[in-house]
Design an enzyme around this catalytic site. Structure first.
Site, PDB file in Angstrom:
ATOM      1  CB  SER A 114     -12.618 -51.318  -8.429  1.00 22.74           C
ATOM      2  OG  SER A 114     -12.025 -50.612  -9.512  1.00 22.74           O
ATOM      3  CE  LYS A 118      -2.645 -51.719 -13.058  1.00 25.25           C
ATOM      4  NZ  LYS A 118      -2.189 -51.140 -11.804  1.00 25.25           N
ATOM      5  CE  LYS A 143      -5.477 -53.958 -11.417  1.00 25.15           C
ATOM      6  NZ  LYS A 143      -4.648 -53.103 -10.627  1.00 25.15           N
ATOM      7  CE1 TYR A 201     -10.978 -54.250  -3.990  1.00 25.85           C
ATOM      8  CE2 TYR A 201     -11.624 -54.794  -6.237  1.00 25.85           C
ATOM      9  CZ  TYR A 201     -10.773 -54.148  -5.360  1.00 25.85           C
ATOM     10  OH  TYR A 201      -9.720 -53.409  -5.841  1.00 25.85           O
ATOM     11  NE  ARG A 218      -6.812 -45.394 -12.295  1.00 28.27           N
ATOM     12  CZ  ARG A 218      -6.675 -45.334 -13.615  1.00 28.27           C
ATOM     13  NH1 ARG A 218      -7.236 -44.338 -14.288  1.00 28.27           N
ATOM     14  NH2 ARG A 218      -5.980 -46.251 -14.268  1.00 28.27           N
TER      15      ARG A 218
HETATM   16  C1  PBG Z   1      -2.435 -48.866  -9.170  1.00 34.50           C
HETATM   17  C2  PBG Z   1      -3.439 -49.924  -9.030  1.00 34.50           C
HETATM   18  C3  PBG Z   1      -4.691 -49.887  -9.635  1.00 34.50           C
HETATM   19  C4  PBG Z   1      -5.365 -51.032  -9.243  1.00 34.50           C
HETATM   20  C5  PBG Z   1      -4.523 -51.772  -8.402  1.00 34.50           C
HETATM   21  N1  PBG Z   1      -3.316 -51.068  -8.282  1.00 34.50           N
HETATM   22  C6  PBG Z   1      -5.300 -48.827 -10.462  1.00 34.50           C
HETATM   23  C7  PBG Z   1      -4.569 -48.258 -11.580  1.00 34.50           C
HETATM   24  O1  PBG Z   1      -3.686 -48.876 -12.175  1.00 34.50           O
HETATM   25  O2  PBG Z   1      -4.890 -47.116 -11.890  1.00 34.50           O
HETATM   26  C8  PBG Z   1      -6.765 -51.341  -9.681  1.00 34.50           C
HETATM   27  C9  PBG Z   1      -7.538 -52.303  -8.865  1.00 34.50           C
HETATM   28  C10 PBG Z   1      -8.998 -52.245  -9.102  1.00 34.50           C
HETATM   29  O3  PBG Z   1      -9.511 -51.530  -9.980  1.00 34.50           O
HETATM   30  O4  PBG Z   1      -9.693 -52.965  -8.363  1.00 34.50           O
HETATM   31  N2  PBG Z   1      -1.148 -49.146  -8.912  1.00 34.50           N
END
Ligand code: PBG
Length: 333
Positions: free
Chosen positions: A282, A202, A256, A321, A212
């Site tokens: 997202s 990630k 991710k 999504y 967020r």
């Molecule tokens: C945080 C988390 C995030 C996402 C999934 N779990 C955001 C981050 O790491 O700040 C992002 C998913 C997305 O952007 O669709 N634990």
């Protein structure tokens, strides 16, 4: 040129592209409804559908409405739904205790879906950010994120999710050693069949912005996540992380974000052959949905193309999504 390949004109690549029938015959990869995991946002209340401004077409749902959504997803053949809570700011604290409250939003939704919709897998998120008044995935002590103390909290959170009935637990926090710690706890508490889908590779990405907003963590976040999420410049490190997490007991691994990281998906699949997923995050969703809304691209085609590319890159499935939209399209065709 490969030695088995005759030179032009004996070989004309356009021969096998001349009609839809022939193109179907030579197609190497396929996108099916079985490849989809649908991330959804939860909020408290009754009969609430609250649109997320930065994600056109996506809303936060109250538990009653998420049960309806899960029922529809199951009827479309979507194998799994993944829950992300928008937590009431009044319940966010620095000790993040709401994260392992057996009756928190995520656990209540898990129980409600497992009761009402037996034929969909429920995936949950392990990380402290939805519950942390400082917006980080771990505790914050003197401006730093302590790894080992955070892992203890993540284990409690994961156990509360297993008790609520989660089928797949997805640690998205990027602390070191959390997969092993969670696996050990699940085994010792009798949750032998609960799966771990590790967010293994990630990256610290700007593409998480709309998420967020959706979970209400953007205003709260102090600093950034670069001391625990990966540097987008790195690729060998992703392989080392995936190997580590598989050794610690992950059943499945994730890369991710998705689209800018397809090279990582391919390397991970080739190196380990484990069930490999990408998260079309997202920001990726917002780029496609936002451009489509403005009439700048064909949203349906861009959606299908982006998802097919994950399959081509070696992924077994995608968190997206777009899941219900794609599932409906695939059903009609
Ligand atoms: C945080 C988390 C995030 C996402 C999934 N779990 C955001 C981050 O790491 O700040 C992002 C998913 C997305 O952007 O669709 N634990």
């Amino acid at each position: 040129m490969h030695p088995s390949q005759a030179p032009f004109p004996a070989t004309r690549f356009r021969r096998t592209r001349q009609s839809a029938q022939v193109r179907a015959l030579v197609q190497e990869n396929a996108l099916t409804v079985g490849d989809l995991i649908w991330p959804v946002f939860l909020r408290d209340g009754k009969d609430v559908v609250e649109p997320v401004a930065s994600m056109p077409g996506v809303s936060r749902l109250s538990v009653d409405n998420v049960v309806k959504a899960a029922r529809e997803a199951a009827s479309l053949g979507i194998p799994a739904i993944c829950l992300f809570p928008y937590t009431d700011p009044a319940k966010k604290t620095e000790d993040c205790a709401e994260a392992w409250n057996p009756d928190n939003l995520s656990n209540s939704a898990t129980r409600a879906i497992k009761d009402a919709v037996p034929d969909i897998a429920v995936m949950t998120d392990v990380a402290l950010d939805p519950y942390n008044s400082l917006g980080h995935d771990g505790f914050v002590v003197d401006g730093k994120i302590p790894n080992d103390e955070t892992v203890d909290a993540l284990v409690r959170q994961a156990l509360s999710q297993a008790r609520a009935g989660a089928d797949i637990i997805g640690p998205s926090d990027m602390m070191d050693s959390r997969i092993g710690a969670i696996r050990t706890e699940l085994e010792s508490e009798g949750f032998k069949d609960v799966m771990l889908l590790s967010y293994a590779a990630k990256y610290a990405s700007a593409f998480y912005g709309p998420f967020r907003d959706a979970v209400g963590a953007s205003g709260a976040l102090v600093g950034d996540k670069t001391t625990y999420q990966m540097n987008p410049a790195n690729s060998n490190e992703a392989l080392r992380l995936v190997e580590r997490d598989l050794r610690e007991g992950a059943d499945m691994v994730m890369v991710k974000p998705g689209m800018p990281y397809l090279d990582i998906c391919r390397r991970v699949k080739d190196a380990f052959g484990a069930p490999t997923y990408a998260y079309q995050v997202s920001g990726e969703y917002a780029m496609i949905a936002g451009a489509a809304e403005n009439g700048w691209i064909d949203g349906q085609k861009a959606m299908l193309e982006s998802l097919m590319c994950f399959k081509r890159a070696g992924c077994d499935g995608v968190l997206t999504y777009f899941a219900p939209q794609v599932a409906r399209l695939l059903q009609d065709n």
